[in-house]
Design an enzyme around this catalytic site. Sequence first.
Site, PDB file in Angstrom:
ATOM      1  N   SER A 172       0.854  -1.171   0.000  1.00 45.33           N
ATOM      2  CA  SER A 172       0.000   0.000   0.000  1.00 45.33           C
ATOM      3  C   SER A 172       0.895   1.227   0.000  1.00 45.33           C
ATOM      4  O   SER A 172       2.118   1.120   0.073  1.00 45.33           O
ATOM      5  CB  SER A 172      -0.889  -0.004   1.244  1.00 45.33           C
ATOM      6  OG  SER A 172      -0.074   0.230   2.370  1.00 45.33           O
ATOM      7  N   LYS A 173       0.246   2.372  -0.082  1.00 44.50           N
ATOM      8  CA  LYS A 173       1.030   3.604  -0.148  1.00 44.50           C
ATOM      9  C   LYS A 173       1.889   3.787   1.102  1.00 44.50           C
ATOM     10  O   LYS A 173       2.919   4.442   1.065  1.00 44.50           O
ATOM     11  CB  LYS A 173       0.111   4.814  -0.313  1.00 44.50           C
ATOM     12  CG  LYS A 173      -0.781   4.746  -1.539  1.00 44.50           C
ATOM     13  CD  LYS A 173      -0.014   4.812  -2.837  1.00 44.50           C
ATOM     14  CE  LYS A 173      -0.982   4.696  -4.004  1.00 44.50           C
ATOM     15  NZ  LYS A 173      -0.360   4.476  -5.277  1.00 44.50           N
ATOM     16  N   SER A 174       1.479   3.180   2.209  1.00 44.35           N
ATOM     17  CA  SER A 174       2.269   3.358   3.423  1.00 44.35           C
ATOM     18  C   SER A 174       3.589   2.585   3.347  1.00 44.35           C
ATOM     19  O   SER A 174       4.476   2.770   4.175  1.00 44.35           O
ATOM     20  CB  SER A 174       1.472   2.923   4.655  1.00 44.35           C
ATOM     21  OG  SER A 174       1.075   1.594   4.501  1.00 44.35           O
TER      22      SER A 174
END
Length: 305
Positions: free
Chosen positions: A240-242
Amino acid sequence: MAGSPATSPASAKPPGYRGRFAPSPTGDLHAGSILAAFGSWLLARHAGGEWWVRIEDLDPPREVAGAAERQLATLATLGLHADAPVVRQSSRHALYDTALARLRDAGLAFACHCSRSELAASGGIHRRCVARGTRRQPAIRLRVPEGSVVEFDDSIQGPQRQDVAREVGDFVLRRADGLWAYQLAVVVDDARQGITDVVRGVDLLDSTGRQILLQRALGLPTPRYAHLPLVTGQDGRKLSKSDAAPPVGTQSALVSLREAWTALGQPPEALAAAPSPSALLASATSHFDPARIPARLSGSVPTNR
Ligand code: GLU
């Protein structure tokens, strides 16, 4: 239907190979998106073709302020430069409008007032309208008649077959909140930009059947497809973007490119000595072999270095 402003390619002569990288600006590029960027760039260079970049910014609620600029800065740090000015979908609403109007005029798309809960009984799949009320602004869907089976050959994932009517149903082109669906915008833009080769993550393999149906409905050519393996985190889940730790500076750009190169099944030693991204890319171009790209990754790549 060729020759209209919505669908005619940018140049009269179709290119032999024109690829693209089309990130949505919902966060920083992570190892998976860097793999898609580098993989699509390598395949374009290997074919002696062009590589374009398109920012897919049609979903403002999901967008992160400044993300598009940071994504472009990351590509620049990696030395991946587009062969044409970067296009943003947010400036192309008129093209999507024209394509949608054409589908509606041809009776291929229709207004749909069904809500998510009304479609729950059919597993969320729309086969006919079951709305009990009307909405102020209905969604617009493509009609997918029974028997709409799409087959195509993916150059990495192999032969594909999807019964779009059964597995997907009538799908959304413009959402009830007025936003364009990815499927419509991507098909219009790939054709309008004369993209011959769509190279992207395997998580989008499932969308390809819908996109091919739309190309046929609009009288547009179908590009070749190559879906790259998906990079997962240490625990096997989708990134994910994290998980994004975009490279800052030469050293981390080299690390990111080498990781993506290895994930693409290419021999690490070919890039071991490269002192700069541009030297690495030159060496990568001469050693790249598309046949080595795996359909699935065997391991994970480290994230959040
Ligand atoms: N914008 C999509 C994404 O960031 C990619 C679309 C495509 O490559 O077709 O996931």
